[in-house]
Design a protein around this motif. Structure first.
Motif, PDB file in Angstrom:
ATOM      1  N   ASN A  52      58.689  30.430  47.767  1.00 56.95           N
ATOM      2  CA  ASN A  52      58.519  29.507  46.377  1.00 56.95           C
ATOM      3  C   ASN A  52      57.208  28.211  46.585  1.00 56.95           C
ATOM      4  O   ASN A  52      58.653  27.102  46.262  1.00 56.95           O
ATOM      5  CB  ASN A  52      58.685  29.870  45.014  1.00 56.95           C
ATOM      6  N   PHE A  53      56.402  28.274  46.008  1.00 60.82           N
ATOM      7  CA  PHE A  53      55.924  26.473  45.882  1.00 60.82           C
ATOM      8  C   PHE A  53      55.481  26.441  45.072  1.00 60.82           C
ATOM      9  O   PHE A  53      54.765  24.916  44.319  1.00 60.82           O
ATOM     10  CB  PHE A  53      54.732  26.155  46.836  1.00 60.82           C
ATOM     11  N   GLY A  54      55.320  27.232  43.561  1.00 57.40           N
ATOM     12  CA  GLY A  54      54.517  27.033  42.436  1.00 57.40           C
ATOM     13  C   GLY A  54      53.892  27.594  42.133  1.00 57.40           C
ATOM     14  O   GLY A  54      52.146  27.519  42.991  1.00 57.40           O
ATOM     15  N   HIS A  55      53.218  28.016  40.819  1.00 60.15           N
ATOM     16  CA  HIS A  55      52.416  28.463  40.729  1.00 60.15           C
ATOM     17  C   HIS A  55      50.977  27.298  40.312  1.00 60.15           C
ATOM     18  O   HIS A  55      49.497  27.905  41.022  1.00 60.15           O
ATOM     19  CB  HIS A  55      52.120  28.251  39.298  1.00 60.15           C
ATOM     20  N   GLN A  56      51.175  26.267  40.049  1.00 61.03           N
ATOM     21  CA  GLN A  56      50.258  25.291  40.490  1.00 61.03           C
ATOM     22  C   GLN A  56      49.402  25.494  42.165  1.00 61.03           C
ATOM     23  O   GLN A  56      48.135  25.098  43.200  1.00 61.03           O
ATOM     24  CB  GLN A  56      50.318  24.205  40.078  1.00 61.03           C
ATOM     25  N   ASN A  57      50.463  25.010  43.346  1.00 63.14           N
ATOM     26  CA  ASN A  57      50.137  25.425  44.631  1.00 63.14           C
ATOM     27  C   ASN A  57      49.344  26.472  44.919  1.00 63.14           C
ATOM     28  O   ASN A  57      48.163  26.666  46.182  1.00 63.14           O
ATOM     29  CB  ASN A  57      51.221  25.284  45.144  1.00 63.14           C
ATOM     30  N   ALA A  58      49.701  27.284  44.353  1.00 63.36           N
ATOM     31  CA  ALA A  58      49.528  29.058  44.718  1.00 63.36           C
ATOM     32  C   ALA A  58      47.825  28.521  44.266  1.00 63.36           C
ATOM     33  O   ALA A  58      47.019  29.206  45.030  1.00 63.36           O
ATOM     34  CB  ALA A  58      50.852  29.923  43.694  1.00 63.36           C
ATOM     35  N   LEU A  59      47.481  28.270  43.181  1.00 63.05           N
ATOM     36  CA  LEU A  59      46.374  28.347  42.060  1.00 63.05           C
ATOM     37  C   LEU A  59      45.136  27.467  43.787  1.00 63.05           C
ATOM     38  O   LEU A  59      43.844  27.818  44.122  1.00 63.05           O
ATOM     39  CB  LEU A  59      45.985  27.575  41.469  1.00 63.05           C
ATOM     40  N   LYS A  60      45.740  25.893  43.888  1.00 58.95           N
ATOM     41  CA  LYS A  60      45.622  24.992  44.968  1.00 58.95           C
ATOM     42  C   LYS A  60      44.899  26.132  46.220  1.00 58.95           C
ATOM     43  O   LYS A  60      44.161  25.948  46.987  1.00 58.95           O
ATOM     44  CB  LYS A  60      46.063  23.957  45.355  1.00 58.95           C
ATOM     45  N   ALA A  61      45.971  26.610  47.039  1.00 58.50           N
ATOM     46  CA  ALA A  61      45.937  27.748  47.695  1.00 58.50           C
ATOM     47  C   ALA A  61      44.525  28.614  47.658  1.00 58.50           C
ATOM     48  O   ALA A  61      43.650  28.805  48.712  1.00 58.50           O
ATOM     49  CB  ALA A  61      46.872  28.997  47.992  1.00 58.50           C
ATOM     50  N   GLY A  62      44.400  28.973  46.348  1.00 60.98           N
ATOM     51  CA  GLY A  62      43.178  30.300  45.944  1.00 60.98           C
ATOM     52  C   GLY A  62      42.248  29.613  46.584  1.00 60.98           C
ATOM     53  O   GLY A  62      41.124  29.759  46.712  1.00 60.98           O
ATOM     54  N   TYR A  63      42.152  28.095  45.867  1.00 62.68           N
ATOM     55  CA  TYR A  63      40.815  27.405  45.759  1.00 62.68           C
ATOM     56  C   TYR A  63      40.504  27.135  46.693  1.00 62.68           C
ATOM     57  O   TYR A  63      39.269  26.641  47.161  1.00 62.68           O
ATOM     58  CB  TYR A  63      40.961  26.159  44.763  1.00 62.68           C
ATOM     59  N   ASP A  64      41.581  26.715  48.254  1.00 62.21           N
ATOM     60  CA  ASP A  64      41.050  26.284  49.307  1.00 62.21           C
ATOM     61  C   ASP A  64      40.385  27.399  50.098  1.00 62.21           C
ATOM     62  O   ASP A  64      40.363  27.312  50.685  1.00 62.21           O
ATOM     63  CB  ASP A  64      42.542  25.863  49.745  1.00 62.21           C
ATOM     64  N   THR A  65      40.647  28.727  49.600  1.00 64.09           N
ATOM     65  CA  THR A  65      40.819  29.891  50.805  1.00 64.09           C
ATOM     66  C   THR A  65      38.956  30.253  49.755  1.00 64.09           C
ATOM     67  O   THR A  65      38.224  31.273  50.448  1.00 64.09           O
ATOM     68  CB  THR A  65      41.539  30.883  50.413  1.00 64.09           C
ATOM     69  N   ALA A  66      39.002  30.652  48.851  1.00 63.79           N
ATOM     70  CA  ALA A  66      37.783  31.469  47.859  1.00 63.79           C
ATOM     71  C   ALA A  66      36.256  31.667  48.361  1.00 63.79           C
ATOM     72  O   ALA A  66      36.054  29.748  48.785  1.00 63.79           O
ATOM     73  CB  ALA A  66      38.264  31.066  46.388  1.00 63.79           C
ATOM     74  N   GLU A  67      35.304  32.142  48.852  1.00 67.71           N
ATOM     75  CA  GLU A  67      34.278  31.720  49.745  1.00 67.71           C
ATOM     76  C   GLU A  67      33.129  31.894  48.547  1.00 67.71           C
ATOM     77  O   GLU A  67      31.597  31.632  48.599  1.00 67.71           O
ATOM     78  CB  GLU A  67      34.628  32.347  50.523  1.00 67.71           C
ATOM     79  N   GLY A  68      33.906  31.985  47.107  1.00 64.77           N
ATOM     80  CA  GLY A  68      32.013  32.742  46.228  1.00 64.77           C
ATOM     81  C   GLY A  68      31.148  31.058  45.584  1.00 64.77           C
ATOM     82  O   GLY A  68      31.651  30.046  45.611  1.00 64.77           O
ATOM     83  N   ASP A  69      30.822  31.984  44.718  1.00 64.35           N
ATOM     84  CA  ASP A  69      29.391  30.328  44.419  1.00 64.35           C
ATOM     85  C   ASP A  69      30.523  30.113  43.050  1.00 64.35           C
ATOM     86  O   ASP A  69      30.054  29.417  42.382  1.00 64.35           O
ATOM     87  CB  ASP A  69      28.457  31.449  43.692  1.00 64.35           C
ATOM     88  N   CYS A  70      31.481  31.533  42.567  1.00 60.75           N
ATOM     89  CA  CYS A  70      31.916  30.234  40.777  1.00 60.75           C
ATOM     90  C   CYS A  70      33.612  31.484  41.390  1.00 60.75           C
ATOM     91  O   CYS A  70      33.666  32.186  42.434  1.00 60.75           O
ATOM     92  CB  CYS A  70      31.342  31.267  40.245  1.00 60.75           C
ATOM     93  N   VAL A  71      34.549  30.993  41.169  1.00 60.42           N
ATOM     94  CA  VAL A  71      35.924  30.794  41.387  1.00 60.42           C
ATOM     95  C   VAL A  71      36.887  31.138  40.071  1.00 60.42           C
ATOM     96  O   VAL A  71      35.958  30.962  39.561  1.00 60.42           O
ATOM     97  CB  VAL A  71      36.933  30.118  42.511  1.00 60.42           C
ATOM     98  N   ILE A  72      36.874  32.518  39.897  1.00 58.01           N
ATOM     99  CA  ILE A  72      38.116  33.049  38.432  1.00 58.01           C
ATOM    100  C   ILE A  72      39.629  32.598  38.763  1.00 58.01           C
ATOM    101  O   ILE A  72      39.552  33.549  40.094  1.00 58.01           O
ATOM    102  CB  ILE A  72      37.283  33.808  38.149  1.00 58.01           C
TER     103      ILE A  72
END
Ligand code: UDP
Ligand code: MG
Length: 308
Positions: A71-91
Motif C-alpha cells: 500500500n503506497f497510498g491514494h495519491q501515489n496510486a493516482l500518480k501511477a495512473g497519470y504516469d501510465t495513461a495514454e489518453g488525450d485526456c485523463v479522468i
C-alpha cells in the motif's frame, strides 16, 4: 460524440473487491461511443480486488492494471495512473462509486470546448456524515489560511486533465503528493463542476481519522512555508513581551523593595516560552523530515505486476 481521441480513466483501488465490476460497468456505459482505456491501480489490496481486476482485464482489452508491491497510498496510486495513461485526456475517479460516472460525458464536453482541466467539487451533502463534513471543512479552512494557492473545500480527486496538463504533472517528482493542491497550481484554463457524492457502494472508507490528519498536515506543509514564517513573527512578539517584562523587572528591583516575589512569573514565562519553542521546533522538524525524505529520492511506488 465521436472518438478520434482516446480517453483514459484511472481508478486507485485499495480493498474495493465488490466495487470494481459495478464501477467498470457504469464507466463503460457512459463512455460507450468513446475510445476508452480504464486503468485500475491496485494499491496493495489484501482482499480480492486484484483478482477481480485481472479477471476483468482478461475479458476486456481496454482494461489495464497496475498492482503495487504494498500500500503506497491514494495519491501515489493516482500518480501511477497519470504516469501510465495514454489518453488525450485523463479522468481520475474513486473506485467506490462516490464519484458519479454520469458526469463523464459533461467533463469530456467541457474539455472539447477547450478547458484543459475540469475539476469537480462535492456539493454540501447531508448524507456525508457530520464528522467527515466537519473535518473536511476545517482542513480546507486551515489549508487556505496557509497556502498561496486556494483549494476549494470539497475539492475531490475526480477530475479530467488534458494530456498537456498530465505531461506537466508527470514532471513533478515530489514524494509527498497532494494533487488537490497541485492542480490549481498547474494553471491552464480550468473549470469546476459540482456533484453530489453518492454513498460508498460497498466497503468502508480507507481514510481513517489518523490518515486524514496525515493527509491534512501533508497538504499544508507540502504547499506552504507560511507555518515557518509564523515562528519568526511569534518570536518577535515574544521577544517584545520579554523586553517589556525586563523593563518592569528592572523597575521593581531598582525602585521598590518587593523584588523576590518572582517565582510565579518565572515559571509562567519559562513554560510559555518552552511551549512555543516546542511547537516551532515541531514545525521545523516537519519540514526537515520532508527534505530528508525528498533527498533520498525513493520512487513514489513500486509495481509488482502490470499488463500491456
Ligand atoms: N485508496 C487507495 N489507497 C489508499 C486509500 C484509498 O488507493 O491507501 C483509494 C480507494 O480505494 C478509493 C479512493 O482511494 O478508490 C478514495 O478512498 P476512500 O473512498 O476510502 O476515501 P473517502 O471517499 O472516504 O474520502
Ligand atoms: Mg470514497
Amino acid at each position: 460524440m465521436k472518438s478520434e481521441y482516446k480517453v483514459s480513466v484511472i481508478v486507485p483501488c485499495y480493498n474495493e473487491e465488490s466495487n470494481i465490476i459495478p464501477l467498470f460497468n457504469s464507466v463503460s456505459e457512459y463512455t460507450k461511443e468513446l475510445n476508452t482505456e480504464i486503468i485500475f491501480i491496485d494499491d496493495g489490496s489484501n482482499d480480492k480486488t486484484f483478482k477481480n481486476i485481472k479477471t476483468l482485464a482478461a475479458q476486456h482489452k481496454n482494461v489495464k492494471f497496475i498492482s503495487f508491491s504494498r500500500n503506497f497510498g491514494h495519491q501515489n496510486a493516482l500518480k501511477a495512473g497519470y504516469d501510465t495513461a495514454e489518453g488525450d485526456c485523463v479522468i481520475s475517479m474513486d473506485a467506490d462509486m462516490q464519484h458519479p460516472p454520469e458526469l463523464i460525458p459533461e467533463m469530456i464536453n467541457l474539455w472539447q470546448k477547450g478547458y484543459k482541466i475540469v475539476s469537480t467539487k462535492r456539493m454540501k451533502d447531508k448524507s456525508l456524515g457530520f464528522l467527515k463534513r466537519l473535518t473536511s471543512n476545517l482542513f480546507y479552512k486551515i489549508l487556505n489560511l496557509f497556502s498561496e494557492f486556494k483549494v476549494d473545500s470539497g475539492a475531490a480527486d475526480f477530475r479530467l486533465l488534458d494530456k498537456q496538463a498530465v505531461d506537466e504533472l508527470k514532471k513533478i517528482n515530489e514524494k509527498f503528493l497532494f494533487f488537490r493542491g497541485l492542480i490549481p497550481w498547474l494553471g491552464f484554463s480550468q473549470i469546476q463542476l459540482e456533484y453530489i457524492a453518492a454513498e460508498r457502494l460497498s466497503g468502508k472508507t480507507k481514510y481513517s481519522f489518523s490518515k486524514m490528519l496525515h493527509f491534512a498536515s501533508n497538504g499544508i506543509t507540502s504547499f506552504s512555508v507560511k507555518p515557518l514564517k509564523i515562528s519568526v513573527y511569534l518570536g518577535f512578539v515574544i521577544a517584545l513581551i520579554a523586553f517589556l517584562y525586563i523593563l518592569y523587572a528592572v523597575y521593581i528591583a531598582v525602585f521598590t523593595d518587593k523584588a523576590i516575589a518572582g517565582w510565579t512569573s518565572t515559571i509562567i514565562s519559562v513554560l510559555f516560552i518552552g511551549g512555543i519553542q516546542l511547537i516551532m521546533i515541531g514545525i521545523l522538524g516537519n519540514y526537515l523530515g520532508k527534505l530528508f525524505m525528498e533527498n533520498k529520492n525513493r520512487p513514489n511506488y513500486i509495481i509488482k505486476e502490470k499488463n500491456d
